[in-house]
Write a protein that holds these residues in place. Structure first.
Motif, short mmCIF file in Angstrom:
data_model
loop_
_atom_site.label_atom_id
_atom_site.label_comp_id
_atom_site.label_asym_id
_atom_site.label_seq_id
_atom_site.Cartn_x
_atom_site.Cartn_y
_atom_site.Cartn_z
N VAL A 21 34.70 -21.98 31.83
CA VAL A 21 36.07 -21.49 32.02
C VAL A 21 36.69 -22.14 33.27
CG1 VAL A 21 37.44 -19.44 32.58
CG2 VAL A 21 35.67 -19.33 30.81
N ASN A 22 35.91 -22.24 34.32
CA ASN A 22 36.44 -22.84 35.54
C ASN A 22 36.74 -24.32 35.36
OD1 ASN A 22 36.29 -20.40 36.76
ND2 ASN A 22 34.31 -20.78 37.75
N LEU A 23 35.87 -24.99 34.64
CA LEU A 23 36.09 -26.42 34.40
C LEU A 23 37.39 -26.64 33.61
CD1 LEU A 23 34.84 -29.32 34.49
CD2 LEU A 23 33.91 -28.83 32.23
N ILE A 24 37.54 -25.87 32.53
CA ILE A 24 38.73 -26.03 31.68
C ILE A 24 39.98 -25.57 32.43
CG2 ILE A 24 39.83 -25.26 29.52
CD1 ILE A 24 36.93 -25.08 28.35
N GLY A 25 39.86 -24.47 33.17
CA GLY A 25 41.00 -23.96 33.94
C GLY A 25 41.49 -24.98 34.96
N MET A 26 40.57 -25.56 35.70
CA MET A 26 40.96 -26.55 36.71
C MET A 26 41.58 -27.78 36.04
SD MET A 26 40.52 -25.14 39.59
CE MET A 26 40.79 -26.37 40.86
N MET A 27 41.03 -28.15 34.88
CA MET A 27 41.56 -29.29 34.15
C MET A 27 43.01 -29.00 33.72
SD MET A 27 42.15 -30.30 30.77
CE MET A 27 41.24 -29.18 29.71
N MET A 28 43.27 -27.77 33.28
CA MET A 28 44.62 -27.43 32.81
C MET A 28 45.66 -27.48 33.93
SD MET A 28 43.51 -24.40 30.19
CE MET A 28 45.07 -23.86 29.51
N ILE A 29 45.27 -27.04 35.14
CA ILE A 29 46.27 -27.00 36.21
C ILE A 29 46.42 -28.35 36.91
CG2 ILE A 29 46.00 -24.54 36.60
CD1 ILE A 29 44.46 -25.22 39.17
N GLU A 30 45.53 -29.27 36.58
CA GLU A 30 45.65 -30.61 37.16
C GLU A 30 46.96 -31.27 36.73
OE1 GLU A 30 41.98 -32.98 36.57
OE2 GLU A 30 43.40 -34.64 36.59
N ALA A 31 47.47 -30.86 35.56
CA ALA A 31 48.74 -31.42 35.08
C ALA A 31 49.89 -31.04 36.02
CB ALA A 31 49.02 -30.90 33.67
N ALA A 32 49.69 -29.98 36.84
CA ALA A 32 50.71 -29.61 37.83
C ALA A 32 50.30 -30.14 39.21
CB ALA A 32 50.87 -28.09 37.85
N ASP A 33 49.44 -31.13 39.24
CA ASP A 33 48.95 -31.73 40.48
C ASP A 33 48.19 -30.75 41.36
OD1 ASP A 33 49.60 -34.51 40.40
OD2 ASP A 33 51.70 -33.91 40.45
N LEU A 34 47.55 -29.76 40.76
CA LEU A 34 46.73 -28.84 41.55
C LEU A 34 45.26 -29.21 41.36
CD1 LEU A 34 48.34 -25.33 41.01
CD2 LEU A 34 48.81 -27.05 42.77
N ASN A 35 44.51 -29.05 42.44
CA ASN A 35 43.07 -29.32 42.39
C ASN A 35 42.37 -28.45 43.43
OD1 ASN A 35 43.27 -30.66 44.98
ND2 ASN A 35 44.27 -32.33 43.86
N ALA A 36 41.06 -28.65 43.57
CA ALA A 36 40.29 -27.79 44.48
C ALA A 36 40.79 -27.90 45.93
CB ALA A 36 38.81 -28.16 44.40
N ASP A 37 41.38 -29.03 46.27
CA ASP A 37 41.80 -29.23 47.67
C ASP A 37 43.11 -28.55 48.02
OD1 ASP A 37 39.58 -30.76 48.10
OD2 ASP A 37 40.59 -32.62 47.45
#
Ligand SMILES: Cc1cc2nc3c(=O)[nH]c(=O)nc-3n(C[C@H](O)[C@H](O)[C@H](O)COP(=O)(O)O)c2cc1C
Lengths: 148, 248
Positions: free
Chosen positions: B117-133
């Motif tokens: 879930v975390n992997l897919i969730g982070m992948m989905m928000i990457e489209a809004a230029d969000l990441n762990a940093d």
């Protein structure tokens, strides 16, 4: 119509419009090829977004989706990276059968079975608008260099 | 003889704990083998047990399937019928965030330790230029606590396993809104057997695929929240692992 020059020097006329089709939210566009880049599978989003039928895609080289705005250098980098046994990621503008286009963030990995590469899988997700804007500029420059 | 050990990915719904014990009893009777069910509280402890080769059967999270299949030689037996792991991104009901593109740097994310879930969730928000940093991630112990973090406005965005989201109470759900749901279809939990279990692999597969027709099978499935099992070939699993690999 525009002319597309493939890496082997062959040419193809393609129909191009300036209509963009948005990436289907929440989905992934997935296709698989054999070792030579011939399409072997595609998921429903892959087929729908391409505008082709599944029969038109399977068995065809993956360059069926190549857009004239994509520089050769991008795909050279893709194949060189895969040849080194690494995973490739990049922004790709793809051409649909109806001439429209769609941007993706693609990641391609080798399918390794019993220690051998049997093909490749590309998984595309929704790209960020900002990164696309950067790519448009960069790809224009690369394309201009490739013609001259 | 030492019994075999079966374990279940720690992200299953708490309501189904009893169901897995009932399943284990049913399975032992079907196979005529001794199987001990060992449940772990979190993914880290379960991975340690896998590392020590203590596990023979596992209902595995797709994220762990890569390690189990490619490093430990586990074999795919079956997948739950029509139950892909999809992710819901949710916001508080009154949140100004209406689309993915409204998410901004500094977004506070509440999530559990569920790796796929975390992997897919982070992948989905990457489209809004969000990441762990550029996000602030809070890890909590359950999806109910993810919901709580949202409606108490300690988080702006929550990652849920779709099934867990839909089983929240109406009272809780009314205070939340779905921003986006994934539709990936091919990422799912898989039942895997260790090389040590190879002698029983075919019997196990036949037994699971036929489960609704066997004595008490349907009742056991109901108690686990499953509608049945479907065949999952080794290539289906390898394909899923390749796909997960592109999202890392
Ligand atoms: C798995 C995989 C997926 C690919 N997907 C695309 C794609 O979506 N669009 C594209 O233009 N090229 C894609 N390619 C690259 C093509 O194989 C090809 O290199 C590219 O279209 C340029 O071909 P050309 O030089 O013959 O015009 C993919 C390659 C692989 C291995």
């Amino acid at each position: 119509m525009q002319v597309l020059v493939h890496h082997d020097g062959s040419r193809r006329e393609v129909f191009v419009t300036d209509k963009e089709v948005p990436f289907p939210e929440g989905k992934l566009i997935v296709s698989r090829t054999n070792k030579h880049g011939v399409i072997t599978h595609g998921n429903q989003s892959f087929v729908e977004m391409s505008g082709f039928t599944e029969d038109e895609l399977i068995g065809h080289s993956h360059h069926i989706l190549r857009h004239p705005d994509m520089p050769k250098a991008a795909f050279k980098d893709l194949w060189d990276t895969l040849a080194r046994g690494e995973k490739w990621s990049g922004y790709v503008k793809n051409l649909r059968k109806d001439g429209a286009y769609y941007w993706v963030l693609a990641t391609v990995v080798a399918n390794v079975r019993q220690g051998e590469v049997v093909g490749y899988t590309s998984v595309r997700r929704k790209p960020s608008r900002q990164r696309i804007a950067e790519c448009i500029e960069q790809y224009q420059q690369l394309c201009a260099q490739e013609v001259s | 003889m030492k019994p075999y050990t079966m374990t279940v990915s720690p992200d299953f719904m708490p309501d189904y704990i009893a169901g897995w014990y009932i399943f284990n009893t049913w399975l032992q009777r079907q196979l005529g083998e001794n199987i001990h069910l060992e449940l772990y509280n979190d993914f880290a402890t379960q991975r340690e047990a896998i590392g020590r080769d203590e596990i023979d059967l596992i209902y595995a999270n797709p994220f762990d399937a890569a390690m189990l299949v490619r490093e430990k030689g586990f074999i795919a037996i079956a997948a739950p019928l029509d139950k892909p792991d999809e992710v819901v991104l949710s916001v508080p009901v009154d949140s100004p965030i209406k689309t993915l593109d409204d998410l901004k740097s500094g977004t506070r994310i509440a999530r559990t330790d569920d790796p796929d879930v975390n992997l897919i969730g982070m992948m989905m928000i990457e489209a809004a230029d969000l990441n762990a940093d550029n996000t602030d991630v809070q890890m909590v112990d359950s999806y109910v606590l993810v919901a709580k973090a949202l409606f108490q406005e300690r988080a702006d965005l929550g990652f849920f396993l779709q099934e867990a989201y839909h089983s929240l109470s109406d009272f809780v759900k009314n205070q939340l809104r779905v921003l986006l749901s994934s539709e990936i279809h091919v990422v799912k939990h898989v039942l895997l057997a260790s090389p040590n279990f190879v002698a029983h692999q075919e019997t196990l597969k036949a037994c699971l695929l036929d489960m609704p027709n066997r004595d008490k099978g349907q009742g056991v499935l109901d108690s686990m929240g499953l509608s049945g099992w479907q065949e999952q070939t080794q290539e289906d699993t390898e394909f899923m692992i390749d796909l997960m690999d592109t999202l890392v």
